[in-house]
Design a protein around this motif. Structure first.
Motif, PDB file in Angstrom:
ATOM      1  N   VAL A 142      67.565 -23.342 -55.787  1.00 36.96           N
ATOM      2  CA  VAL A 142      68.200 -24.321 -54.907  1.00 36.96           C
ATOM      3  C   VAL A 142      68.928 -23.602 -53.774  1.00 36.96           C
ATOM      4  N   VAL A 143      68.954 -24.242 -52.616  1.00 30.09           N
ATOM      5  CA  VAL A 143      69.822 -23.823 -51.510  1.00 30.09           C
ATOM      6  C   VAL A 143      71.001 -24.780 -51.493  1.00 30.09           C
ATOM      7  N   ILE A 144      72.212 -24.243 -51.551  1.00 31.72           N
ATOM      8  CA  ILE A 144      73.426 -25.064 -51.478  1.00 31.72           C
ATOM      9  C   ILE A 144      74.053 -24.813 -50.109  1.00 31.72           C
ATOM     10  N   LYS A 145      74.098 -25.852 -49.292  1.00 28.93           N
ATOM     11  CA  LYS A 145      74.547 -25.730 -47.914  1.00 28.93           C
ATOM     12  C   LYS A 145      76.075 -25.806 -47.809  1.00 28.93           C
ATOM     13  N   ASP A 146      76.621 -25.074 -46.859  1.00 28.22           N
ATOM     14  CA  ASP A 146      78.038 -25.182 -46.479  1.00 28.22           C
ATOM     15  C   ASP A 146      78.999 -24.940 -47.644  1.00 28.22           C
TER      16      ASP A 146
ATOM     17  N   LEU B 258      82.804 -19.964 -56.589  1.00 26.59           N
ATOM     18  CA  LEU B 258      82.868 -20.068 -58.042  1.00 26.59           C
ATOM     19  C   LEU B 258      82.529 -21.474 -58.520  1.00 26.59           C
ATOM     20  N   ASN B 259      82.922 -22.492 -57.774  1.00 29.23           N
ATOM     21  CA  ASN B 259      82.550 -23.860 -58.140  1.00 29.23           C
ATOM     22  C   ASN B 259      81.037 -24.066 -58.047  1.00 29.23           C
ATOM     23  N   ALA B 260      80.427 -23.455 -57.027  1.00 30.83           N
ATOM     24  CA  ALA B 260      78.973 -23.557 -56.890  1.00 30.83           C
ATOM     25  C   ALA B 260      78.274 -22.894 -58.075  1.00 30.83           C
ATOM     26  N   THR B 261      78.773 -21.740 -58.505  1.00 28.10           N
ATOM     27  CA  THR B 261      78.158 -21.069 -59.650  1.00 28.10           C
ATOM     28  C   THR B 261      78.381 -21.865 -60.935  1.00 28.10           C
ATOM     29  N   THR B 262      79.503 -22.560 -61.023  1.00 28.93           N
ATOM     30  CA  THR B 262      79.752 -23.397 -62.198  1.00 28.93           C
ATOM     31  C   THR B 262      78.725 -24.523 -62.296  1.00 28.93           C
ATOM     32  N   PHE B 263      78.387 -25.117 -61.155  1.00 28.02           N
ATOM     33  CA  PHE B 263      77.351 -26.151 -61.137  1.00 28.02           C
ATOM     34  C   PHE B 263      76.055 -25.613 -61.734  1.00 28.02           C
TER      35      PHE B 263
ATOM     36  N   TYR C  76      75.078 -10.411 -52.491  1.00 26.66           N
ATOM     37  CA  TYR C  76      74.490 -10.854 -53.747  1.00 26.66           C
ATOM     38  C   TYR C  76      75.592 -11.312 -54.700  1.00 26.66           C
ATOM     39  N   ILE C  77      75.565 -12.599 -55.032  1.00 27.69           N
ATOM     40  CA  ILE C  77      76.588 -13.185 -55.901  1.00 27.69           C
ATOM     41  C   ILE C  77      75.890 -14.129 -56.885  1.00 27.69           C
ATOM     42  N   PRO C  78      75.738 -13.740 -58.137  1.00 25.26           N
ATOM     43  CA  PRO C  78      75.054 -14.596 -59.108  1.00 25.26           C
ATOM     44  C   PRO C  78      75.995 -15.567 -59.801  1.00 25.26           C
ATOM     45  N   ALA C  79      75.417 -16.450 -60.605  1.00 27.50           N
ATOM     46  CA  ALA C  79      76.196 -17.382 -61.428  1.00 27.50           C
ATOM     47  C   ALA C  79      76.329 -16.791 -62.822  1.00 27.50           C
ATOM     48  N   VAL C  80      77.571 -16.662 -63.284  1.00 25.13           N
ATOM     49  CA  VAL C  80      77.853 -16.006 -64.566  1.00 25.13           C
ATOM     50  C   VAL C  80      78.766 -16.900 -65.405  1.00 25.13           C
TER      51      VAL C  80
END
Length: 447
Positions: free
Chosen positions: A95-99, A152-157, A383-387
């Motif tokens: 997914v691309v998450i905008k803004d 961090l909220n985006a990675t939580t999603f 580079y920032i992954p979801a953890v």
């Protein structure tokens, strides 16, 4: 010259990675014949069931080009996406998450990164003489970006797209509390031919088959029920050993999604990311590929015809897995080893992104980087992954926190010159938001 215009040949600066210099060996140790036999003996009627599944998967792959679209959503809408939108993200595995972050803030981070590199000309990176991919982890910009509450909220999603089937397995797992994995950044110049990142999957090579816990993630595929494969089931993921051989650069942390934050505009043909947006089918094909080979005498003229392939577990080789550094890298599918992927057709460039947008892809998803950048400006990303919070991840972040405080290389990566010696390195006091402090390991208690 407009974006996407051809660059005159004399202006192109070529950079080619000599794969032989990496000492890649496609032939696996003889003991891996026993590994295949062990897997085959685990599942009843293995040959019959996986052969049927293999034929179904090849048929499915014939139609994959019809839906090779990468979903995109707005950060402001993450809490109100329709079930159909969420399911599309899960199916595509990306997914691309905008803004996600304000343009002005991102612009400041980008300029500070450039200033950091200018102030510290000896920082590690490649290619030599014109560094664009930097082995740096603790610049102030990187520290601030990872700890940003929106990031961090985006990675939580993304973390919350995963689940466990049994609540009893939730002990120590918190998908609502994100952690941080320190990684690098790139500032790619126009006109470079970039061969460093062909199609590949990170987060474990031969470990996907060799580690019994990791292998559980693909149990439905190996039992022949590949359509029931759930790439978002946490069973097996949280305790999987993705680095059995301690090869430098092999991630030991569990990332639900890999990702990057755009620091500049980047569009197709401008050195952006390419993805194979079909997570179930790609996993199924990759996991079963080592158990099949082309027939010595083809039945038809079409090399992709299922009739030209046969079950075989007599070879120790795992196509797409290569020996290196006393360990293994991959999977690295290519047109020769994984022809049914039709990578030249199916690998899909991420649509145009702007500063502050983020791109995420499932930890199993095949991805690559475009060879050429035909734009006019630098293409920059962090580079920032979801953890998610898991016992294993908490332990890694605890160790990572110690390296941050000391200004040295994080645990998973080859040790380099301490970043504490550079001008402009980030400090613990740069992180002010409680969510960021916790994610970076300053408020974590490890049992």
């Amino acid at each position: 010259m407009g974006a996407g215009s051809a660059i005159p040949t004399p202006a192109i600066r070529y950079w080619k990675i000599n794969m032989a210099s990496e000492e890649l060996n496609p032939h696996m140790p003889p003991r891996f014949v026993e590994l295949k036999q062990e897997i085959a003996s685990t599942y009843p009627d293995f040959e019959e069931r996986v052969t049927r599944a293999w034929n179904e998967i090849l048929e499915e792959l014939e139609s994959t080009t019809k839906e090779m679209i990468i979903p995109h959503v707005s950060y402001a809408d993450l809490d109100s996406l329709t079930p159909e939108q969420v399911e599309d993200i899960r199916k595509k595995g990306c997914v691309v998450i905008k803004d996600v972050v304000d343009d002005a803030e991102v612009a400041k981070w980008r300029e500070e990164l450039k200033e950091f590199v200018k102030a510290n000309p000896n920082v590690p990176g490649f290619p030599e003489g014109d560094k664009q991919f930097f082995h740096l982890y603790w610049t102030r910009s990187q520290v601030l970006a990872r700890a940003h509450p929106n990031v961090l909220n985006a990675t939580t999603f993304l973390n919350k797209l995963y689940h466990v089937k049994d609540d009893a397995q939730l002990d120590g797992i918190d998908l609502s509390t994100p952690l941080v994995y320190a990684d690098r950044f790139r500032i790619r110049h126009p006109g470079i031919q970039w061969d460093a990142h062909p199609p590949h999957v990170d987060g474990g090579a031969i470990e996907r088959w060799e580690d019994p816990t990791f292998r559980k993630c693909f149990a439905e595929i190996l039992s022949g029920d590949w359509r029931k494969h759930d790439p978002y089931d946490l069973e097996g993921r949280v305790n999987a050993r993705s680095s059995l051989y301690q090869r430098p650069g092999q991630a030991t942390i569990f990332r639900t999604f890999q990702g990057w934050l755009a620091l500049s505009e980047t569009a197709p043909h401008q050195g952006t990311l390419k993805l194979f947006p079909d997570i179930v089918t790609s996993n199924a094909y990759s996991i079963l590929r080592p158990f099949f080979r082309p027939k010595a005498t083809p039945v038809s003229d079409d090399p992709l015809d299922a009739k030209n392939w046969e079950y075989d577990i007599s070879s120790p080789d795992f196509p797409g897995i290569f020996g290196r550094d006393k360990g293994f890298v991959g999977p690295r599918p290519n047109n020769e080893t994984h022809p049914h992927f039709r990578l030249d057709e199916t690998m899909t460039s991420v649509p145009k992104v702007y500063p502050g947008d983020m791109v995420f892809w499932h930890c199993d998803l095949v991805h690559s980087v475009e060879k050429e950048h035909t734009g006019n400006n630098d293409s920059a990303v962090m580079y920032i992954p979801a953890v998610p919070t898991t016992p294993q991840n908490k332990e890694y972040v605890r160790k990572q926190n110690e390296t941050f405080v000391q200004g040295i290389t994080p645990p998973d990566f080859a040790k380099l010159t301490p970043e504490a010696t550079y001008i402009g390195t980030g400090k613990p006091e740069d992180i002010v938001h409680p969510l960021g402090k916790h994610a970076m390991g300053f408020q974590i208690e490890v049992a």
